[in-house]
Design a protein around this motif. Structure first.
Motif, PDB file in Angstrom:
ATOM      1  N   THR A 188       0.827  -1.204   0.000  1.00 41.15           N
ATOM      2  CA  THR A 188       0.000   0.000   0.000  1.00 41.15           C
ATOM      3  C   THR A 188       0.856   1.247   0.000  1.00 41.15           C
ATOM      4  OG1 THR A 188      -1.684  -1.213   1.231  1.00 41.15           O
ATOM      5  CG2 THR A 188      -1.903   1.176   1.173  1.00 41.15           C
ATOM      6  N   GLN A 189       1.978   1.231   0.720  1.00 39.98           N
ATOM      7  CA  GLN A 189       2.868   2.390   0.725  1.00 39.98           C
ATOM      8  C   GLN A 189       3.454   2.625  -0.660  1.00 39.98           C
ATOM      9  OE1 GLN A 189       3.159   4.251   3.742  1.00 39.98           O
ATOM     10  NE2 GLN A 189       3.757   5.684   2.136  1.00 39.98           N
ATOM     11  N   LEU A 190       3.802   1.553  -1.364  1.00 39.13           N
ATOM     12  CA  LEU A 190       4.279   1.688  -2.738  1.00 39.13           C
ATOM     13  C   LEU A 190       3.183   2.253  -3.634  1.00 39.13           C
ATOM     14  CD1 LEU A 190       6.264  -1.666  -3.124  1.00 39.13           C
ATOM     15  CD2 LEU A 190       7.237   0.642  -3.051  1.00 39.13           C
ATOM     16  N   LEU A 191       1.963   1.827  -3.404  1.00 37.06           N
ATOM     17  CA  LEU A 191       0.825   2.310  -4.183  1.00 37.06           C
ATOM     18  C   LEU A 191       0.594   3.802  -3.949  1.00 37.06           C
ATOM     19  CD1 LEU A 191      -1.497   1.585  -6.061  1.00 37.06           C
ATOM     20  CD2 LEU A 191      -2.823   0.874  -4.070  1.00 37.06           C
ATOM     21  N   ILE A 192       0.675   4.230  -2.700  1.00 39.29           N
ATOM     22  CA  ILE A 192       0.475   5.643  -2.369  1.00 39.29           C
ATOM     23  C   ILE A 192       1.542   6.507  -3.052  1.00 39.29           C
ATOM     24  CG2 ILE A 192       0.585   7.324  -0.477  1.00 39.29           C
ATOM     25  CD1 ILE A 192      -0.648   5.172   1.336  1.00 39.29           C
TER      26      ILE A 192
ATOM     27  N   ASP B 210       3.172   5.829  -5.830  1.00 33.60           N
ATOM     28  CA  ASP B 210       3.222   5.660  -7.285  1.00 33.60           C
ATOM     29  C   ASP B 210       2.190   6.551  -7.976  1.00 33.60           C
ATOM     30  OD1 ASP B 210       2.397   4.037  -9.939  1.00 33.60           O
ATOM     31  OD2 ASP B 210       4.406   3.427  -9.326  1.00 33.60           O
ATOM     32  N   PRO B 211       2.486   7.033  -9.208  1.00 37.16           N
ATOM     33  CA  PRO B 211       1.488   7.813  -9.954  1.00 37.16           C
ATOM     34  C   PRO B 211       0.154   7.089 -10.143  1.00 37.16           C
ATOM     35  CG  PRO B 211       3.643   8.024 -10.986  1.00 37.16           C
ATOM     36  CD  PRO B 211       3.795   7.000  -9.900  1.00 37.16           C
ATOM     37  N   LEU B 212       0.176   5.745 -10.223  1.00 40.36           N
ATOM     38  CA  LEU B 212      -1.067   5.002 -10.381  1.00 40.36           C
ATOM     39  C   LEU B 212      -1.919   5.020  -9.112  1.00 40.36           C
ATOM     40  CD1 LEU B 212       0.086   1.860 -12.430  1.00 40.36           C
ATOM     41  CD2 LEU B 212      -1.263   3.811 -13.233  1.00 40.36           C
ATOM     42  N   GLY B 213      -1.343   5.489  -8.009  1.00 41.15           N
ATOM     43  CA  GLY B 213      -2.100   5.614  -6.777  1.00 41.15           C
ATOM     44  C   GLY B 213      -2.833   6.933  -6.640  1.00 41.15           C
ATOM     45  N   ALA B 214      -2.816   7.750  -7.693  1.00 40.32           N
ATOM     46  CA  ALA B 214      -3.464   9.064  -7.624  1.00 40.32           C
ATOM     47  C   ALA B 214      -4.952   8.945  -7.347  1.00 40.32           C
ATOM     48  CB  ALA B 214      -3.219   9.823  -8.931  1.00 40.32           C
ATOM     49  N   GLY B 215      -5.600   7.947  -7.948  1.00 42.66           N
ATOM     50  CA  GLY B 215      -7.035   7.769  -7.725  1.00 42.66           C
ATOM     51  C   GLY B 215      -7.355   7.403  -6.284  1.00 42.66           C
ATOM     52  N   LEU B 216      -6.510   6.570  -5.688  1.00 42.75           N
ATOM     53  CA  LEU B 216      -6.683   6.201  -4.281  1.00 42.75           C
ATOM     54  C   LEU B 216      -6.584   7.434  -3.396  1.00 42.75           C
ATOM     55  CD1 LEU B 216      -6.733   4.293  -1.804  1.00 42.75           C
ATOM     56  CD2 LEU B 216      -4.272   3.925  -2.164  1.00 42.75           C
ATOM     57  N   LYS B 217      -5.582   8.268  -3.655  1.00 41.51           N
ATOM     58  CA  LYS B 217      -5.396   9.463  -2.836  1.00 41.51           C
ATOM     59  C   LYS B 217      -6.539  10.464  -3.033  1.00 41.51           C
ATOM     60  CE  LYS B 217      -1.101   9.881  -4.306  1.00 41.51           C
ATOM     61  NZ  LYS B 217       0.302  10.348  -4.479  1.00 41.51           N
TER      62      LYS B 217
ATOM     63  N   LYS C 179      -9.180  11.739  -0.135  1.00 41.80           N
ATOM     64  CA  LYS C 179      -9.405  13.144   0.196  1.00 41.80           C
ATOM     65  C   LYS C 179     -10.876  13.514   0.062  1.00 41.80           C
ATOM     66  CE  LYS C 179      -7.646  17.797  -0.485  1.00 41.80           C
ATOM     67  NZ  LYS C 179      -6.660  18.660  -1.188  1.00 41.80           N
ATOM     68  N   ASP C 180     -11.543  12.970  -0.951  1.00 37.30           N
ATOM     69  CA  ASP C 180     -12.978  13.223  -1.119  1.00 37.30           C
ATOM     70  C   ASP C 180     -13.767  12.707   0.082  1.00 37.30           C
ATOM     71  OD1 ASP C 180     -12.510  14.393  -3.552  1.00 37.30           O
ATOM     72  OD2 ASP C 180     -13.060  12.629  -4.737  1.00 37.30           O
ATOM     73  N   ALA C 181     -13.324  11.584   0.640  1.00 41.51           N
ATOM     74  CA  ALA C 181     -14.048  10.963   1.751  1.00 41.51           C
ATOM     75  C   ALA C 181     -13.752  11.616   3.094  1.00 41.51           C
ATOM     76  CB  ALA C 181     -13.708   9.472   1.829  1.00 41.51           C
ATOM     77  N   THR C 182     -12.532  12.147   3.238  1.00 43.60           N
ATOM     78  CA  THR C 182     -12.116  12.636   4.558  1.00 43.60           C
ATOM     79  C   THR C 182     -11.748  14.112   4.601  1.00 43.60           C
ATOM     80  OG1 THR C 182      -9.769  12.132   4.213  1.00 43.60           O
ATOM     81  CG2 THR C 182     -11.168  10.344   5.038  1.00 43.60           C
ATOM     82  N   GLY C 183     -11.457  14.689   3.427  1.00 50.15           N
ATOM     83  CA  GLY C 183     -10.972  16.063   3.396  1.00 50.15           C
ATOM     84  C   GLY C 183      -9.503  16.183   3.737  1.00 50.15           C
ATOM     85  N   LYS C 184      -8.806  15.039   3.882  1.00 49.97           N
ATOM     86  CA  LYS C 184      -7.399  15.041   4.271  1.00 49.97           C
ATOM     87  C   LYS C 184      -6.545  14.357   3.205  1.00 49.97           C
ATOM     88  CE  LYS C 184      -8.623  14.756   9.172  1.00 49.97           C
ATOM     89  NZ  LYS C 184      -8.487  13.958  10.432  1.00 49.97           N
ATOM     90  N   GLN C 185      -5.246  14.644   3.230  1.00 48.17           N
ATOM     91  CA  GLN C 185      -4.301  14.000   2.330  1.00 48.17           C
ATOM     92  C   GLN C 185      -3.968  12.602   2.832  1.00 48.17           C
ATOM     93  OE1 GLN C 185      -3.260  15.256  -0.518  1.00 48.17           O
ATOM     94  NE2 GLN C 185      -4.125  17.314  -0.255  1.00 48.17           N
ATOM     95  N   LEU C 186      -3.844  11.650   1.905  1.00 50.46           N
ATOM     96  CA  LEU C 186      -3.428  10.293   2.257  1.00 50.46           C
ATOM     97  C   LEU C 186      -1.921  10.204   2.107  1.00 50.46           C
ATOM     98  CD1 LEU C 186      -4.000   7.325   2.927  1.00 50.46           C
ATOM     99  CD2 LEU C 186      -4.352   6.917   0.476  1.00 50.46           C
ATOM    100  N   THR C 187      -1.237   9.977   3.211  1.00 49.03           N
ATOM    101  CA  THR C 187       0.229   9.903   3.188  1.00 49.03           C
ATOM    102  C   THR C 187       0.773   8.625   3.808  1.00 49.03           C
ATOM    103  OG1 THR C 187       0.358  11.081   5.306  1.00 49.03           O
ATOM    104  CG2 THR C 187       0.435  12.422   3.292  1.00 49.03           C
ATOM    105  N   SER C 188      -0.051   7.902   4.571  1.00 50.62           N
ATOM    106  CA  SER C 188       0.441   6.743   5.309  1.00 50.62           C
ATOM    107  C   SER C 188      -0.577   5.608   5.298  1.00 50.62           C
ATOM    108  CB  SER C 188       0.746   7.150   6.752  1.00 50.62           C
ATOM    109  OG  SER C 188       0.998   6.015   7.554  1.00 50.62           O
ATOM    110  N   THR C 189      -0.061   4.395   5.374  1.00 55.19           N
ATOM    111  CA  THR C 189      -0.939   3.220   5.444  1.00 55.19           C
ATOM    112  C   THR C 189      -1.734   3.188   6.743  1.00 55.19           C
ATOM    113  OG1 THR C 189       0.843   1.881   6.388  1.00 55.19           O
ATOM    114  CG2 THR C 189       0.615   1.876   4.004  1.00 55.19           C
ATOM    115  N   ASP C 190      -1.256   3.907   7.769  1.00 53.42           N
ATOM    116  CA  ASP C 190      -1.973   3.938   9.048  1.00 53.42           C
ATOM    117  C   ASP C 190      -3.346   4.586   8.926  1.00 53.42           C
ATOM    118  OD1 ASP C 190       0.190   2.751  10.257  1.00 53.42           O
ATOM    119  OD2 ASP C 190       1.075   4.646  10.924  1.00 53.42           O
ATOM    120  N   GLN C 191      -3.575   5.307   7.840  1.00 48.77           N
ATOM    121  CA  GLN C 191      -4.859   5.981   7.631  1.00 48.77           C
ATOM    122  C   GLN C 191      -5.900   5.051   7.014  1.00 48.77           C
ATOM    123  OE1 GLN C 191      -2.277   9.200   5.678  1.00 48.77           O
ATOM    124  NE2 GLN C 191      -4.190  10.295   6.063  1.00 48.77           N
TER     125      GLN C 191
END
Length: 262
Positions: free
Chosen positions: A174-178, A180-187, A191-203
């Motif tokens: 998951t950290q590699l996915l975050i 990677d450019p292909l992880g843009a949709g996940l991030k 953000k749409d769901a939480t209003g926050k940036q996704l930076t860590s797998t702990d989230q």
């Protein structure tokens, strides 16, 4: 003894539940949403009913250092088996884990099946089967540890075998996915769901499974090594929030790259 068995059974059932959730996502089954206020109230009532009327809760009995017969492995036995397995024949020095650090990636430790060729005292000895993945050689290493003698009795090394992923592998994928450019949709979805940036797998809450390329019609060029390489599909969920669909993304942990299906 029954309490000990139930506790270990609970650990196994929890692992099975994670696998079931991951399978449900891949099959397109609607996954359960958050519990409503009514459900939470019922759960709270049930917990209160489980407490003795005098308010005294009896402490769980202490787990023994060693099980008996076919009892599940105790925590002490698991720890000892893993220490013996990784120290034998230089595995700690030669192998590499999912992050590239020295030592193999631990996958699982379980009570060994009884060898039908053994009998008597030999058959009664407690043995553990410890499974590792060596990312340096892309091999699964399985070691049978005799907990009575403290020795490794057997080592099996296999290529192209892909056991279910460990929590550490899911976090690294998951950290590699975050990153990677292909992880843009996940991030973006996070953000749409939480209003926050996704930076860590702990989230996130994570589950997942090994990617088997024979299950898809067209395998992208970047994923053709999967099977020989350790490749995972990760299922992600916002903590206390919605699921995020990452089914089309595959992480090659051996090459540390991300690919997209379809």
């Amino acid at each position: 003894m029954r309490e000990l068995a139930r506790r270990h059974l609970g650990k196994m059932m929890a692992g099975a539940a994670v696998a079931a959730v991951a399978t449900a996502v891949l099959l397109g089954v609607t996954l359960p949403g958050e519990a409503g206020a009514g459900d939470q109230a019922k759960a709270g009532s049930a917990q209160q009913d489980a407490i003795p009327k005098d308010g005294v809760v009896e402490a769980a009995p202490r787990e023994g250092d060693k099980g008996v017969g076919r009892d599940p492995l105790t925590d002490d036995e698991i720890k000892r088996a893993e220490q013996i397995a990784v120290a034998s024949n230089g595995l700690r020095r030669s192998a590499r884990d999912v992050e590239g650090d020295r030592g193999p990636q631990h996958l699982s430790t379980n009570l060994s099946e009884v060898d039908p060729t053994q009998s008597g005292a030999q058959a009664a000895e407690r043995r553990a089967e410890v499974v590792y993945y060596d990312y340096k050689a892309d091999t699964v290493v399985t070691r049978t540890v005799n907990l009575d003698s403290g020795k490794v009795e057997n080592t099996d090394t296999a290529h192209g075998v892909q056991p279910p992923p460990s929590p550490g592998e899911l976090r690294e994928a998951t950290q590699l996915l975050i990153a990677d450019p292909l992880g843009a949709g996940l991030k973006k979805d996070y953000k749409d769901a939480t209003g926050k940036q996704l930076t860590s797998t702990d989230q996130l809450e994570l589950s997942g499974m090994v990617f088997r390329k024979e299950t898809v019609a067209h395998v992208p060029s970047g994923l053709t090594a999967c099977g020989e390489h350790r490749c995972l599909r990760v299922v992600t969920k916002v903590r206390n929030g919605p699921w995020i669909d990452t089914r089309a993304l595959v992480v090659d942990l051996s090459a540390r790259t991300v690919g997209r299906l379809g």
